[in-house]
Design a protein around this motif. Sequence first.
Motif, short mmCIF file in Angstrom:
data_model
loop_
_atom_site.label_atom_id
_atom_site.label_comp_id
_atom_site.label_asym_id
_atom_site.label_seq_id
_atom_site.Cartn_x
_atom_site.Cartn_y
_atom_site.Cartn_z
N ARG A 1 0.83 -1.20 0.00
CA ARG A 1 0.00 0.00 0.00
C ARG A 1 0.87 1.25 0.00
N PHE A 2 1.88 1.27 0.85
CA PHE A 2 2.78 2.42 0.93
C PHE A 2 3.44 2.67 -0.41
N ARG A 3 4.00 1.63 -1.02
CA ARG A 3 4.70 1.82 -2.28
C ARG A 3 3.75 2.27 -3.38
N ALA A 4 2.51 1.81 -3.32
CA ALA A 4 1.54 2.18 -4.35
C ALA A 4 1.20 3.67 -4.31
N ILE A 5 1.23 4.26 -3.12
CA ILE A 5 0.87 5.67 -3.00
C ILE A 5 2.08 6.59 -2.88
N ALA A 6 3.28 6.01 -2.80
CA ALA A 6 4.49 6.81 -2.57
C ALA A 6 4.76 7.75 -3.75
N LEU A 7 5.16 8.97 -3.40
CA LEU A 7 5.50 10.00 -4.39
C LEU A 7 6.96 10.41 -4.21
N PRO A 8 7.69 10.64 -5.29
CA PRO A 8 9.09 11.09 -5.14
C PRO A 8 9.16 12.38 -4.33
N GLU A 9 10.15 12.46 -3.47
CA GLU A 9 10.37 13.65 -2.67
C GLU A 9 11.33 14.58 -3.40
N PRO A 10 11.04 15.89 -3.46
CA PRO A 10 12.03 16.80 -4.04
C PRO A 10 13.37 16.69 -3.30
N ALA A 11 14.44 16.49 -4.03
CA ALA A 11 15.73 16.17 -3.42
C ALA A 11 16.20 17.26 -2.46
N ALA A 12 15.98 18.52 -2.82
CA ALA A 12 16.50 19.61 -1.99
C ALA A 12 15.82 19.68 -0.63
N VAL A 13 14.61 19.15 -0.52
CA VAL A 13 13.93 19.18 0.78
C VAL A 13 14.73 18.38 1.80
N ALA A 14 15.37 17.32 1.35
CA ALA A 14 16.14 16.46 2.27
C ALA A 14 17.47 17.08 2.66
N THR A 15 18.02 17.95 1.81
CA THR A 15 19.39 18.42 2.03
C THR A 15 19.51 19.92 2.32
N ASP A 16 18.45 20.68 2.12
CA ASP A 16 18.51 22.10 2.50
C ASP A 16 18.66 22.23 4.01
N PRO A 17 19.48 23.16 4.48
CA PRO A 17 19.64 23.32 5.93
C PRO A 17 18.41 23.96 6.57
N GLN A 18 18.09 23.47 7.75
CA GLN A 18 17.04 24.09 8.56
C GLN A 18 17.45 25.52 8.90
N THR A 19 16.48 26.44 8.88
CA THR A 19 16.76 27.83 9.19
C THR A 19 15.83 28.29 10.31
N LEU A 20 16.40 28.60 11.46
CA LEU A 20 15.65 29.02 12.63
C LEU A 20 16.17 30.38 13.10
N HIS A 21 15.25 31.23 13.57
CA HIS A 21 15.64 32.59 13.91
C HIS A 21 15.21 33.04 15.30
N HIS A 22 14.09 32.54 15.82
CA HIS A 22 13.44 33.18 16.95
C HIS A 22 13.45 32.32 18.21
N GLU A 23 13.98 32.87 19.27
CA GLU A 23 14.03 32.17 20.54
C GLU A 23 12.63 31.84 21.07
N ALA A 24 11.62 32.56 20.61
CA ALA A 24 10.26 32.34 21.08
C ALA A 24 9.75 30.94 20.75
N ARG A 25 10.39 30.25 19.83
CA ARG A 25 9.95 28.90 19.51
C ARG A 25 10.05 27.98 20.73
N PHE A 26 10.98 28.26 21.62
CA PHE A 26 11.18 27.37 22.77
C PHE A 26 10.03 27.46 23.77
N ALA A 27 9.18 28.48 23.64
CA ALA A 27 8.01 28.59 24.51
C ALA A 27 6.81 27.83 23.97
N VAL A 28 6.89 27.36 22.73
CA VAL A 28 5.80 26.58 22.15
C VAL A 28 5.82 25.17 22.77
#
Length: 233
Positions: free
Chosen positions: A142-169
Amino acid sequence: MNIVLIPGFWLDGASWSGVAPTLARAGHTVHTPTLPGKRPGDRALSGIGLHDHVDAVLEIVDALASPVVLVGHSGGGTIAWAAADARPAAIERVVFVDALPFPDGSVINDELPVQGDRIPLPEWSFFEAEDLVDLDDTLRERFRAIALPEPAAVATDPQTLHHEARFAVPVTVIACEFPEAMLRQAITSGAPWASELSRLEQLEIVELPTGHWPQFTKPAELGESILAAVDRH
């Protein structure tokens, strides 16, 4: 409550079909976006990166009048955390499904086999045995039947975080492949990959023992775990 279910790699919004009804029956409004590059008609994936997936989630958040809960499975957890960083006042909670809030500059996974501008679902032998717990032959088909290719850059682009307020979530981690004790030990020992966890003001860890895809292997239990996290608010 508005709940946005963010799919992991190779999956679209419909992959939450076994989970969303539990949340909807409890009176919540559920959003199940399919991210750029995996929508009907998407073909060229070379121009799609991590920020495009984050922006797609932020578009939903910005369109809603009330705060939301973001639920991110696997790589979707990185997208959820970036969205929480960008809109901390609008996010009531982030729920990580077999995922963690990785730090600024990290990547989701740069070891996946890339084919041009995309990453197709690898053969099952690529994954660790822990990933595949409870994913029987029927579910794998079932998984393989519905699986879609992932854009390659999504896996390798660096995470970008800016705001300390995220730690309060407030954060809930639904741990499928790893026990709570392992995460707590990583936080205590100062493991670099747990650096975001160590700075959270509110962290709960809920164990749901199964493999990496609980939306397939234990959808009812996953739905109840997410519901409990949402209702905790």
